[in-house]
Design a protein around this motif. Structure first.
Motif, mmCIF file in Angstrom:
data_model
loop_
_atom_site.group_PDB
_atom_site.id
_atom_site.type_symbol
_atom_site.label_atom_id
_atom_site.label_comp_id
_atom_site.label_asym_id
_atom_site.label_seq_id
_atom_site.Cartn_x
_atom_site.Cartn_y
_atom_site.Cartn_z
ATOM 1 N N ALA A 139 0.816 -1.219 0.000
ATOM 2 C CA ALA A 139 0.000 0.000 0.000
ATOM 3 C C ALA A 139 0.850 1.270 0.000
ATOM 4 O O ALA A 139 0.455 2.292 -0.569
ATOM 5 N N ASP A 140 2.035 1.216 0.620
ATOM 6 C CA ASP A 140 2.870 2.412 0.738
ATOM 7 C C ASP A 140 3.494 2.849 -0.580
ATOM 8 O O ASP A 140 3.824 4.029 -0.745
ATOM 9 N N TRP A 141 3.676 1.907 -1.517
ATOM 10 C CA TRP A 141 4.395 2.277 -2.739
ATOM 11 C C TRP A 141 3.626 2.003 -4.034
ATOM 12 O O TRP A 141 3.982 2.537 -5.082
ATOM 13 N N ALA A 142 2.578 1.175 -3.978
ATOM 14 C CA ALA A 142 1.884 0.784 -5.207
ATOM 15 C C ALA A 142 1.287 1.981 -5.938
ATOM 16 O O ALA A 142 1.218 1.994 -7.179
ATOM 17 N N GLY A 143 0.885 3.001 -5.189
ATOM 18 C CA GLY A 143 0.272 4.170 -5.808
ATOM 19 C C GLY A 143 1.182 4.901 -6.767
ATOM 20 O O GLY A 143 0.712 5.579 -7.686
ATOM 21 N N SER A 144 2.491 4.776 -6.590
ATOM 22 C CA SER A 144 3.426 5.461 -7.483
ATOM 23 C C SER A 144 3.438 4.836 -8.877
ATOM 24 O O SER A 144 3.997 5.417 -9.809
ATOM 25 N N TYR A 145 2.831 3.650 -9.001
ATOM 26 C CA TYR A 145 2.717 2.995 -10.313
ATOM 27 C C TYR A 145 1.255 2.961 -10.771
ATOM 28 O O TYR A 145 0.849 2.052 -11.491
ATOM 29 N N ALA A 146 0.483 3.942 -10.352
ATOM 30 C CA ALA A 146 -0.943 3.994 -10.692
ATOM 31 C C ALA A 146 -1.155 3.868 -12.196
ATOM 32 O O ALA A 146 -0.485 4.536 -12.985
ATOM 33 N N GLY A 147 -2.070 2.982 -12.571
ATOM 34 C CA GLY A 147 -2.362 2.751 -13.980
ATOM 35 C C GLY A 147 -1.448 1.740 -14.634
ATOM 36 O O GLY A 147 -1.717 1.280 -15.747
ATOM 37 N N LYS A 148 -0.371 1.347 -13.941
ATOM 38 C CA LYS A 148 0.580 0.379 -14.507
ATOM 39 C C LYS A 148 0.662 -0.901 -13.689
ATOM 40 O O LYS A 148 1.153 -1.912 -14.178
ATOM 41 N N LEU A 149 0.203 -0.855 -12.436
ATOM 42 C CA LEU A 149 0.257 -2.020 -11.553
ATOM 43 C C LEU A 149 -1.149 -2.379 -11.111
ATOM 44 O O LEU A 149 -1.863 -1.556 -10.534
ATOM 45 N N ARG A 150 -1.542 -3.621 -11.404
ATOM 46 C CA ARG A 150 -2.855 -4.122 -10.979
ATOM 47 C C ARG A 150 -2.649 -5.318 -10.069
ATOM 48 O O ARG A 150 -1.928 -6.258 -10.437
ATOM 49 N N LEU A 151 -3.273 -5.309 -8.891
ATOM 50 C CA LEU A 151 -3.084 -6.367 -7.907
ATOM 51 C C LEU A 151 -4.318 -7.262 -7.844
ATOM 52 O O LEU A 151 -5.454 -6.773 -7.793
ATOM 53 N N GLU A 152 -4.086 -8.582 -7.850
ATOM 54 C CA GLU A 152 -5.165 -9.566 -7.840
ATOM 55 C C GLU A 152 -4.875 -10.618 -6.776
ATOM 56 O O GLU A 152 -3.847 -11.291 -6.824
ATOM 57 N N GLU A 153 -5.778 -10.764 -5.808
ATOM 58 C CA GLU A 153 -5.617 -11.812 -4.798
ATOM 59 C C GLU A 153 -6.105 -13.143 -5.368
ATOM 60 O O GLU A 153 -7.222 -13.248 -5.873
ATOM 61 N N GLY A 154 -5.275 -14.143 -5.295
ATOM 62 C CA GLY A 154 -5.620 -15.472 -5.817
ATOM 63 C C GLY A 154 -4.363 -16.296 -5.974
ATOM 64 O O GLY A 154 -3.260 -15.853 -5.639
ATOM 65 N N THR A 155 -4.525 -17.508 -6.481
ATOM 66 C CA THR A 155 -3.380 -18.393 -6.669
ATOM 67 C C THR A 155 -2.928 -18.360 -8.120
ATOM 68 O O THR A 155 -3.737 -18.185 -9.035
#
Length: 326
Positions: free
Chosen positions: A64-80
């Motif tokens: 959460a602390d750093w993902a925002g700096s890649y907004a629009g380029k990083l998508r996070l998905e919970e799963g296997t």
């Protein structure tokens, strides 16, 4: 004391991956997001988008602390990562998998992965389902012995399983150091330079709790389904059992069939789904091992997707252990 959540994570063989798959572009999926080291490396190297997949919700809390700096380029998905093709939802230019337990999980005692820190006997990467405590206290001794031998290559598996069963008759085994102590009593005293006596057993139990070999087989096939022609599959392994599965999968899906001999019929010719690029595994150099001891047993294998249709591979071909009752 510094919280393990604040410790820097060093991604293993990231430099080798970026060198071998260059130039990096398009959509990549990091199937073992963890602390985000591979995802950030891929983005900095030129990936347009990285999809980070992890079964552990803590991974996304820590990002959460750093993902925002890649907004629009990083998508996070919970799963296997066994479902990575579905989670991606689009064709991929590359997939990275960093197998095994992450350093952030090992370093947090309450996750129960480490025999070096006292904590609850848990080991669940996704924090749901059957725990290591459940398995150790409820599994029959034969199944325990099979898990230790097949998943951990522990030669004293029967002796350790009998000791666990004898101890759990007295009281429930519910802590990491409690289990490690039982195992230590079954094995010769550790010599200088040797790994901890509980290493193989903890590895085996963790693999069983998280179905790591089954997830790996399904994840490799999901990667083949998701990758575009020319797409890269890069897998980092940390012990021989998982490396054998990756090696056999890549060899099987890069095979053209044919061959045969006077003793065996010629195999049916087939169009390979991958080419091996390079053909052999890549190991870390001495500088990387010196910087990061976790890298010492690592191997990197890379394959490039062809335009052939994806095909399922029988788990028996990959040498997955078949354990009754698990």
């Amino acid at each position: 004391m510094t919280d393990a959540r604040d410790q820097p994570h060093i991604p293993v063989l990231l430099g080798a991956i970026l060198r071998e798959v260059a130039p990096v572009s398009g959509v990549w999926l990091d199937g073992t997001f963890g602390a985000g080291g591979y995802a950030r490396g891929l983005l900095e190297a030129g990936a347009d988008t990285v999809i980070g997949v992890d079964r552990d919700p803590m991974a996304f809390e820590m990002a959460a602390d750093w993902a925002g700096s890649y907004a629009g380029k990083l998508r996070l998905e919970e799963g296997t990562f066994s479902d990575l093709d579905v989670l991606a939802g689009e064709p991929l230019d590359g997939v990275t998998l960093d197998l095994g337990v992450s350093s952030m999980q090992l370093d947090i005692a309450e996750r129960g992965f480490s025999f070096m820190r006292d904590g609850p006997l848990d080991m669940r990467m996704g924090q749901t389902g059957v725990s290591a405590e459940d398995l150790v206290n409820d599994a029959p001794d034969k199944l325990l012995a099979d898990i230790l031998f097949q998943y951990g290559e522990e030669r004293a598996s029967r002796r350790i399983a009998k000791a666990i069963v004898a101890e759990r008759l007295k009281h429930r085994i519910n802590s990491t150091l409690q289990l490690a102590g039982i195992i230590e009593k079954c094995l010769p005293r550790k010599k200088p330079g040797q790994s901890h006596p509980a290493t193989r057993s903890f590895q085996a139990i963790r693999i069983a709790v998280n179905d790591e070999f089954g997830q790996l087989a399904q994840g490799l096939m999901a990667a083949e389904r998701a990758l575009k022609p020319g797409g890269k599959l890069a897998v980092v392994t940390f012990h021989s059992s998982e490396d054998r599965i990756v090696k056999k999968f890549m060899a099987e899906r890069a095979s053209t069939g044919g061959g045969g001999s006077r003793y065996e019929p010629e195999a049916e010719a087939k169009t390979p789904g991958f080419t091996l690029t390079p053909r052999k595994a890549i190991a870390p150099d001495t500088d990387e091992v010196a910087r990061n001891t976790r890298a010492r047993s690592a191997k990197l294998r890379i394959a490039t997707r062809t335009d052939a249709p994806a095909q399922a591979v029988d788990p028996k071909v990959l040498g997955l252990p078949q354990l009754e009752g698990l």
